[in-house]
Design a protein around this motif. Structure first.
Motif, short mmCIF file in Angstrom:
data_model
loop_
_atom_site.label_atom_id
_atom_site.label_comp_id
_atom_site.label_asym_id
_atom_site.label_seq_id
_atom_site.Cartn_x
_atom_site.Cartn_y
_atom_site.Cartn_z
N GLY A 1 9.92 13.31 2.16
CA GLY A 1 10.71 12.10 1.95
C GLY A 1 10.64 11.26 3.20
O GLY A 1 10.64 11.78 4.31
N CYS A 2 10.55 9.96 3.01
CA CYS A 2 10.44 9.07 4.15
C CYS A 2 11.28 7.82 3.93
O CYS A 2 11.12 7.14 2.92
CB CYS A 2 8.99 8.68 4.37
N LEU A 3 12.19 7.58 4.86
CA LEU A 3 12.86 6.29 4.90
C LEU A 3 11.88 5.40 5.66
O LEU A 3 11.76 5.49 6.87
CB LEU A 3 14.21 6.39 5.60
N SER A 4 11.15 4.59 4.92
CA SER A 4 9.95 3.96 5.44
C SER A 4 10.20 2.59 6.07
O SER A 4 9.62 2.27 7.10
CB SER A 4 8.93 3.84 4.32
N SER B 1 19.93 5.88 0.32
CA SER B 1 18.59 6.47 0.44
C SER B 1 18.65 7.99 0.50
O SER B 1 17.86 8.68 -0.15
CB SER B 1 17.89 5.93 1.68
N MET B 2 19.58 8.52 1.28
CA MET B 2 19.70 9.98 1.40
C MET B 2 20.15 10.60 0.07
O MET B 2 19.67 11.66 -0.33
CB MET B 2 20.65 10.37 2.52
N LYS B 3 21.05 9.94 -0.61
CA LYS B 3 21.48 10.43 -1.93
C LYS B 3 20.30 10.44 -2.90
O LYS B 3 20.12 11.40 -3.66
CB LYS B 3 22.62 9.56 -2.46
N TRP B 4 19.49 9.41 -2.86
CA TRP B 4 18.31 9.35 -3.73
C TRP B 4 17.34 10.48 -3.38
O TRP B 4 16.86 11.18 -4.27
CB TRP B 4 17.62 7.98 -3.60
N LEU B 5 17.06 10.67 -2.08
CA LEU B 5 16.14 11.74 -1.68
C LEU B 5 16.66 13.11 -2.11
O LEU B 5 15.88 13.97 -2.51
CB LEU B 5 15.94 11.73 -0.16
N ASN B 6 17.95 13.31 -2.00
CA ASN B 6 18.53 14.62 -2.32
C ASN B 6 18.33 15.06 -3.76
O ASN B 6 18.40 16.25 -4.06
CB ASN B 6 20.03 14.65 -1.99
N GLN B 7 18.09 14.14 -4.65
CA GLN B 7 17.89 14.54 -6.04
C GLN B 7 16.53 15.23 -6.25
O GLN B 7 16.31 15.86 -7.27
CB GLN B 7 18.05 13.34 -6.97
N TYR B 8 15.64 15.14 -5.27
CA TYR B 8 14.33 15.77 -5.37
C TYR B 8 14.37 17.12 -4.66
O TYR B 8 14.10 17.22 -3.46
CB TYR B 8 13.24 14.85 -4.78
N PRO C 1 0.81 -1.23 0.00
CA PRO C 1 0.00 0.00 0.00
C PRO C 1 0.84 1.27 0.00
O PRO C 1 0.49 2.25 -0.65
CB PRO C 1 -0.83 -0.11 1.28
N SER C 2 1.95 1.27 0.72
CA SER C 2 2.82 2.45 0.76
C SER C 2 3.40 2.75 -0.61
O SER C 2 3.43 3.90 -1.04
CB SER C 2 3.93 2.23 1.79
N VAL C 3 3.83 1.72 -1.29
CA VAL C 3 4.39 1.90 -2.64
C VAL C 3 3.34 2.48 -3.58
O VAL C 3 3.62 3.38 -4.37
CB VAL C 3 4.94 0.55 -3.17
N LYS C 4 2.11 2.00 -3.46
CA LYS C 4 1.03 2.48 -4.34
C LYS C 4 0.66 3.94 -4.06
O LYS C 4 0.30 4.68 -4.98
CB LYS C 4 -0.20 1.59 -4.20
N LYS C 5 0.75 4.38 -2.80
CA LYS C 5 0.38 5.75 -2.44
C LYS C 5 1.48 6.76 -2.73
O LYS C 5 1.23 7.95 -2.83
CB LYS C 5 0.03 5.82 -0.95
N ALA C 6 2.71 6.29 -2.84
CA ALA C 6 3.86 7.19 -3.02
C ALA C 6 3.94 7.72 -4.45
O ALA C 6 3.51 7.06 -5.39
CB ALA C 6 5.15 6.46 -2.66
N LYS C 7 4.54 8.89 -4.58
CA LYS C 7 4.80 9.46 -5.90
C LYS C 7 6.05 8.85 -6.53
O LYS C 7 6.11 8.66 -7.74
CB LYS C 7 4.99 10.97 -5.80
N GLN C 8 7.06 8.59 -5.70
CA GLN C 8 8.31 7.98 -6.14
C GLN C 8 8.74 6.96 -5.10
O GLN C 8 8.57 7.20 -3.90
CB GLN C 8 9.43 9.03 -6.30
N ASN D 1 10.68 6.66 0.12
CA ASN D 1 9.71 7.18 -0.84
C ASN D 1 9.55 8.69 -0.73
O ASN D 1 9.97 9.31 0.25
CB ASN D 1 8.35 6.49 -0.66
N ILE D 2 8.95 9.22 -1.76
CA ILE D 2 8.47 10.60 -1.80
C ILE D 2 6.94 10.49 -1.86
O ILE D 2 6.40 9.83 -2.75
CB ILE D 2 8.97 11.37 -3.05
N SER D 3 6.28 11.12 -0.90
CA SER D 3 4.83 11.03 -0.84
C SER D 3 4.23 12.38 -0.49
O SER D 3 4.87 13.20 0.16
CB SER D 3 4.40 10.02 0.24
N PRO D 4 2.97 12.60 -0.90
CA PRO D 4 2.28 13.81 -0.45
C PRO D 4 2.20 13.80 1.08
O PRO D 4 1.97 12.76 1.69
CB PRO D 4 0.89 13.68 -1.06
N LYS D 5 2.40 14.94 1.69
CA LYS D 5 2.39 14.99 3.15
C LYS D 5 1.07 14.49 3.73
O LYS D 5 1.04 13.90 4.81
CB LYS D 5 2.75 16.37 3.67
N GLU D 6 -0.02 14.66 3.02
CA GLU D 6 -1.33 14.22 3.50
C GLU D 6 -1.41 12.70 3.67
O GLU D 6 -2.25 12.20 4.41
CB GLU D 6 -2.45 14.69 2.55
#
Length: 183
Positions: free
Chosen positions: A101-104, A125-132, A49-56, A75-80
């Protein structure tokens, strides 16, 4: 050991199914507050479910030869997304942008801990998040009783923000600027 770090696509998530289920059992074994909440948590109810709700999504599976021994899901997800029927994980107004960004999920089989696998997965993970660049706020949610994970994330630059669900989860927070020098 013959370790490989494999970034996998959403359609390959089955590689970390057993590890995800082991993570839920591990978290329950550590929990001092409401361990029964983990009874309904598994690959199908947490990761998918988390993967499906996330944008990236960013999933790395570590294999020793052909055997999965660790994984991280970021993941990158809407804050809501983090205000739902289970809990409100943070004050939405405290997040300046639309997405977080969330290290889930993060799990390493016990016999593979202390070899630097966790640090490498965290850094990836942090390197990946930093690209956004449109994401400033990073969160990690640590289940109660998992003090080793809590201390690991604090050493890596995250700070405790607050607890939710009467201490069931500790929310850790950081921001993009803390990791730019590494990215």
């Amino acid at each position: 050991m013959n370790l490989s770090f494999n970034v996998i696509e959403d359609d390959e998530l089955g590689y970390c199914k057993e590890l995800c289920n082991e993570l839920m059992v591990f978290q329950k074994s550590k929990a001092l507050i409401q361990p029964e909440l983990f009874d309904g948590m598994n690959f199908e109810t947490r990761l998918l479910p988390s993967v499906k709700k996330a944008k990236q999504n960013y999933v790395v599976v570590v294999k020793d030869g052909y055997i999965p021994v660790a994984y991280v899901y970021t993941n990158i997800s809407p804050k809501e997304t983090y205000s739902n029927e289970f809990a409100t994980f943070f004050d939405l107004s405290s997040v300046s942008r639309n997405d977080v960004g969330c290290l889930s999920q993060f799990y390493i089989k016990e016999e593979y801990r202390q070899f630097g696998i966790g640090s490498k997965l965290f850094d990836m993970s942090m390197k990946w998040l930093n690209q956004y660049k449109e994401v400033d706020d990073y969160f990690i949610f640590v289940s109660n009783g998992n003090n080793d994970a809590l201390e690991f994330y604090k050493r890596k630059g995250f700070t405790i923000s607050h607890q939710i669900l009467d201490g069931f989860i500790t929310v850790l927070r950081s921001n993009r600027s803390n990791f730019l020098k590494e990215g």
